[in-house]
Design a protein around this motif. Structure first.
Motif, short mmCIF file in Angstrom:
data_model
loop_
_atom_site.label_atom_id
_atom_site.label_comp_id
_atom_site.label_asym_id
_atom_site.label_seq_id
_atom_site.Cartn_x
_atom_site.Cartn_y
_atom_site.Cartn_z
N ASN A 188 0.82 -1.20 0.00
CA ASN A 188 0.00 0.00 0.00
C ASN A 188 0.85 1.25 0.00
O ASN A 188 0.47 2.27 -0.57
N VAL A 189 2.02 1.18 0.67
CA VAL A 189 2.90 2.34 0.69
C VAL A 189 3.41 2.63 -0.72
O VAL A 189 3.50 3.79 -1.15
N ASP A 223 0.62 4.28 -2.66
CA ASP A 223 0.49 5.67 -2.28
C ASP A 223 1.60 6.50 -2.88
O ASP A 223 1.38 7.63 -3.34
N CYS A 242 -4.79 8.98 -2.73
CA CYS A 242 -4.33 7.70 -2.19
C CYS A 242 -5.49 6.87 -1.64
O CYS A 242 -5.51 5.65 -1.83
N PHE A 243 -6.44 7.50 -0.97
CA PHE A 243 -7.51 6.77 -0.30
C PHE A 243 -8.88 7.05 -0.92
O PHE A 243 -9.91 6.85 -0.27
N LYS A 274 -6.87 4.12 10.50
CA LYS A 274 -5.61 3.40 10.28
C LYS A 274 -4.48 4.41 10.25
O LYS A 274 -4.00 4.82 9.20
N THR A 293 -1.38 4.32 10.92
CA THR A 293 -0.09 3.96 10.33
C THR A 293 -0.09 4.22 8.84
O THR A 293 0.88 4.79 8.30
N ASN A 294 -1.17 3.84 8.15
CA ASN A 294 -1.24 4.06 6.70
C ASN A 294 -1.24 5.55 6.37
O ASN A 294 -0.58 5.99 5.43
N LEU A 334 2.26 6.95 6.94
CA LEU A 334 3.19 6.56 5.88
C LEU A 334 2.90 7.34 4.60
O LEU A 334 3.83 7.82 3.93
N ALA A 335 1.62 7.46 4.26
CA ALA A 335 1.26 8.22 3.06
C ALA A 335 1.66 9.68 3.20
O ALA A 335 2.14 10.31 2.24
N THR A 360 -1.77 -4.06 -6.60
CA THR A 360 -2.62 -3.54 -5.52
C THR A 360 -4.04 -3.27 -6.01
O THR A 360 -5.01 -3.48 -5.27
#
Length: 277
Positions: free
Chosen positions: A2-3, A6, A47-48, A68, A70-71, A74-75, A110
């Protein structure tokens, strides 16, 4: 994974700068300097976007992706490095073609998982509802494209003529096809194992994406099929070359007439100025 997805989304946003700057509208780089918050919000939508759109369709909180942390962190870190790294080192690194091809292929992998997750999630809410499963799978896999008008509006760009439903891009088209295929497989109307369908669909996505990037072609591989089906079912016809030539000639003639009239007005103004002197 996912990273990586993104990150590629952030690079694509950077690549849109030339088009928008040529049209006189603010590009992503200009927005990043003028309003970092608007740039960050635009990047998060890119990204989302699939998660936001699918949540809205299923009457779920559209901000659920923020849970989330963490996501999102990171993004956001990737966004900062892409736009504000000294000397643009990170962006230049991922602009290197071999690395760019690798990231693009991983993004397509992805996309497949997003479609399958969207179809399964819709089925858990509406059992055996084909249209809902297709719509949510499509939204989850191509949400950033489907809400591109809103994402552009955040950056101060309003181009409704580029709506994906009016001018559907290749990623949105292939995601819709994938959503239909995985819905049929999930409903056991397509006689193929899920892992086999995932493999063949992903291989097709990666090969077509890499080929289009290497050849620098924006033409969809489905263009001949689309043209044939359009003529068969909807009576769509290509504009004849003669009509195109006539329209081009008429536009050229109009431009010549405009230039002639402008020159005539200029000469009249000069004569009047001489008379007054």
């Amino acid at each position: 994974m996912n990273v990586i997805d993104d990150y590629f989304g952030e690079v694509v946003i950077r690549d849109n700068k030339a088009e928008h700057n040529q049209l006189g509208a603010p590009g992503a780089v200009e927005v990043s300097v003028r309003s970092p918050i608007a740039c960050w919000f635009s990047a998060m939508l890119y990204c989302f976007g699939g998660s936001v759109l699918s949540s809205l369709m299923l009457a779920e909180p559209p901000v659920a992706f923020l849970a989330k942390g963490t996501n999102v962190l990171l993004a956001s870190s990737v966004w900062y490095l892409v736009f504000y790294c000294p000397q643009d080192m990170v962006y230049r690194c991922f602009a290197f073609l071999p690395l760019r091809l690798l990231v693009a292929g991983m993004k397509e992998v992805t996309r497949t998982w997003k479609i399958t997750a969207g179809v399964a999630h819709a089925d858990s809410h509406f059992k055996d509802a084909w249209l809902v499963m297709v719509a949510v799978g499509w939204a989850r896999g191509a949400g950033s494209g489907l809400i591109s008008n809103f994402e552009q509006l955040v950056r101060g760009v309003w181009k409704p003529e580029n709506n994906e439903l009016l001018k559907m891009s290749y990623p949105v088209k292939v995601t819709l096809i994938g959503a239909v295929l995985f819905t049929l497989q999930h409903s056991q109307y397509l006689p193929i194992a899920r892992h086999n369908l995932v493999f063949f669909y992903t291989v097709f996505l990666v090969i077509s994406k890499v080929t289009m990037m290497l050849t620098r072609s924006a033409t969809s591989p489905f263009a001949p099929l689309e043209a044939a089906l359009g003529r068969m079912f909807f009576g769509l016809q290509k504009m004849p070359s003669k009509v195109k030539g006539e329209s081009a000639a008429s536009s050229n003639g109009a431009s010549v007439c405009d230039r002639t009239s402008e020159q005539h007005r200029d000469s009249v103004k000069k004569r009047q100025a001489k008379k007054t002197e």
